[in-house]
Scaffold this motif. Structure first.
Motif, PDB file in Angstrom:
ATOM      1  N   GLY A 179       0.821  -1.211   0.000  1.00 29.76           N
ATOM      2  CA  GLY A 179       0.000   0.000   0.000  1.00 29.76           C
ATOM      3  C   GLY A 179       0.849   1.253   0.000  1.00 29.76           C
ATOM      4  N   GLU A 181      -0.176   4.095   0.907  1.00 32.12           N
ATOM      5  CA  GLU A 181      -0.557   4.962   2.029  1.00 32.12           C
ATOM      6  C   GLU A 181       0.129   4.584   3.333  1.00 32.12           C
ATOM      7  OE1 GLU A 181      -2.016   2.312   0.964  1.00 32.12           O
ATOM      8  OE2 GLU A 181      -3.743   1.647   2.113  1.00 32.12           O
ATOM      9  N   ASP A 221       2.538   0.316  -4.178  1.00 29.79           N
ATOM     10  CA  ASP A 221       1.563  -0.174  -5.158  1.00 29.79           C
ATOM     11  C   ASP A 221       2.042  -0.020  -6.599  1.00 29.79           C
ATOM     12  OD1 ASP A 221      -0.362  -1.052  -3.316  1.00 29.79           O
ATOM     13  OD2 ASP A 221      -1.193   0.949  -3.093  1.00 29.79           O
ATOM     14  N   ALA A 243      -3.570  -6.719   1.881  1.00 33.62           N
ATOM     15  CA  ALA A 243      -4.065  -5.647   1.000  1.00 33.62           C
ATOM     16  C   ALA A 243      -3.615  -5.847  -0.450  1.00 33.62           C
ATOM     17  CB  ALA A 243      -3.648  -4.271   1.510  1.00 33.62           C
ATOM     18  N   GLY A 244      -4.102  -4.955  -1.314  1.00 29.91           N
ATOM     19  CA  GLY A 244      -3.723  -5.013  -2.721  1.00 29.91           C
ATOM     20  C   GLY A 244      -4.276  -6.224  -3.441  1.00 29.91           C
ATOM     21  N   ASP A 251      -4.179  -2.720  -7.271  1.00 29.22           N
ATOM     22  CA  ASP A 251      -4.069  -3.981  -6.544  1.00 29.22           C
ATOM     23  C   ASP A 251      -3.291  -4.969  -7.411  1.00 29.22           C
ATOM     24  OD1 ASP A 251      -5.436  -2.892  -4.470  1.00 29.22           O
ATOM     25  OD2 ASP A 251      -7.359  -3.794  -4.952  1.00 29.22           O
TER      26      ASP A 251
HETATM   27 MG    MG Z   1      -4.262  -0.809  -1.137  1.00 33.93          MG
END
Ligand code: MG
Ligand code: AMP
Length: 405
Positions: A179, A181, A221, A243-244, A251
């Motif tokens: 991610g 973020e 990402d 995640a992703g 993703d």
């Molecule tokens: Mg993500």
């Protein structure tokens, strides 16, 4: 899309143990034995007394009898000769029975007199004697391969002087967060950043099981960054990503895995939370791609990855029992027609489990996970869950001691 139990079965059918190591028995507690252990000798090794008392021949006490005491046998000692008929020897618990004696009369059951010791009538032949080999016989398999080594097993191994054993090696589990973020805990936290909590949550859960977490940090990402980190993770015995893995434009986890030649066994499961959960094999290496919302990560780890890691550690019992609990509050299903895991807190009253909604069930809400003791499994075919209804729960983590002190 597989149902939950189908997905779990697929996972369990594709993982196996990763190796064997030799450890001292104290280090081996909590591990699974990777060899059959046979008894090199009888246990007990010699016939001995089960009580502090008097060793004698039962036939000398058919009636009440006073016998002279000839000798004292402490634990670790011996009479040095056989017991003369019509006499008794004082004997301590664990001391070897003298030849000729067949019975022990406990010290509590006799009266000491000037002429000796008075034994009551009706002494039962063989009473209070532990026979050689009555516990284990030489050559018997005492602990078989696949057994969890608990203190009882450690004691048994120690009784046979077996101080090193072969056990299954716990898998090394690489953890990769993804991610743009994300920042690591302790790093500079700008407004638009989110702390990577999933890595440490997963590492904690893996440690709690007894497996070995390896922290790979964060993959940004991009396909390149994801590929580089995934390749590093594939050197471990298992790779878990978070995640992703949804349908977002950034993703990349699934596509990178496929590009690296992994075989995807499922890329969705019919559960809530955790629908995008993906399971793949890269060669023999299992890869779990868990969704990123922290609660989804925790629930899918608990329900799908945990049983697999336990199996890789050699455990046979890898699935938590479903425990029946009575609801104290209503539960509102988040999505109809799918298996829904809801966070509940648990009380035990009169031996019965009572479950209470632990609060907001949104997957972004961490607090209700902290307040949860269990996950309630709300089945696909039911939508209404009212106070008083029965549900099945999985207790979370190692939290099984539920009665407050
Ligand atoms: Mg993500
Ligand atoms: P994604 O699956 O990438 O769409 O992420 C879903 C949500 O989980 C987003 O709100 C992310 O910010 C959050 N998230 C993803 N990874 C982590 C992580 N490692 N720690 C905490 N939250 C995360």
């Amino acid at each position: 899309m597989p149902l939950f139990e189908e997905a779990r079965a697929i996972v369990l059918n594709h993982v196996s143990t990763v190796g064997i190591e030799r450890l001292s028995i104290l280090e081996a507690v909590g591990r699974i034995l990777a060899e059959d252990v046979t008894a090199p000798w009888d246990l007990p090794r010699v016939t001995n007394s089960a009580m502090d008392g008097y060793a004698l021949r039962a036939m000398d006490c058919a009636q009440q009898a006073t016998l002279p005491i000839e000798g004292f046998i402490p634990a670790g000692g011996s009479l040095g000769t056989s017991l003369k008929p019509g006499t008794a020897a004082k004997i301590m618990t664990g001391a070897p029975m003298p030849e000729g004696a067949d019975t022990v009369v406990p010290v509590e059951d006799v009266t000491e007199t000037e002429d000796g010791v008075c034994f009551p009538a009706g002494v039962k032949a063989g009473a209070h004697v532990r026979l050689r080999g009555e516990d284990v016989q030489a050559g018997e398999c005492v602990i078989s391969r696949g057994t969890l080594l608990r203190p009882a097993e450690i004691g048994m191994l120690a009784s046979f002087g077996k101080i090193f054993v072969s056990v299954y090696r716990p898998p090394r589990v690489a953890i990769l967060a993804t991610g743009d973020e994300l920042v690591e805990p302790g790093e500079c936290l700008a407004e638009d950043r989110i702390i990577n909590s999933n890595t440490l949550t997963l590492a904690a859960a893996i440690k709690e099981l007894g497996a070995q977490p390896t922290l790979l940090g964060i993959a940004r990402d991009t396909p390149e960054c994801t590929r580089e980190k995934v390749l590093e993770g594939l050197k471990a015995d298992v790779l878990i990503t978070s995640a992703g893995v949804s349908a977002g434009d950034r993703d990349f986890v699934r596509s990178v895995l496929e590009e690296l030649g992994a075989e995807t066994l499922f890329c969705r499961v019919d559960i809530k939370p955790g629908r995008p959960t993906t399971f793949a094999l890269h060669g023999q290496t299992p890869v779990f791609c868990l969704p990123g919302n922290p609660v989804s990560t925790m629930v899918t780890f608990e329900e799908l990855a945990r049983p697999a890691l336990l199996k890789m550690m050699g455990h046979h019992r890898v699935i938590k029992p479903l425990i029946e609990a009575t609801l104290l509050t209503d539960l509102t299903k988040k999505r109809l027609g799918v298996l829904n895991f809801q966070r509940v807190s648990i009380e035990v009253r009169d031996g019965r489990y009572l479950a209470r909604c632990s609060g907001d069930q949104n997957t972004g809400i961490l607090k209700t996970m902290v307040q949860a003791d269990a996950l309630a499994l709300l089945p696909e075919d039911l939508d209404s869950f009212k106070a008083g209804d029965k549900v099945y729960i999985h207790l979370l983590g190692g939290n099984v001691d539920m009665i407050p002190c």
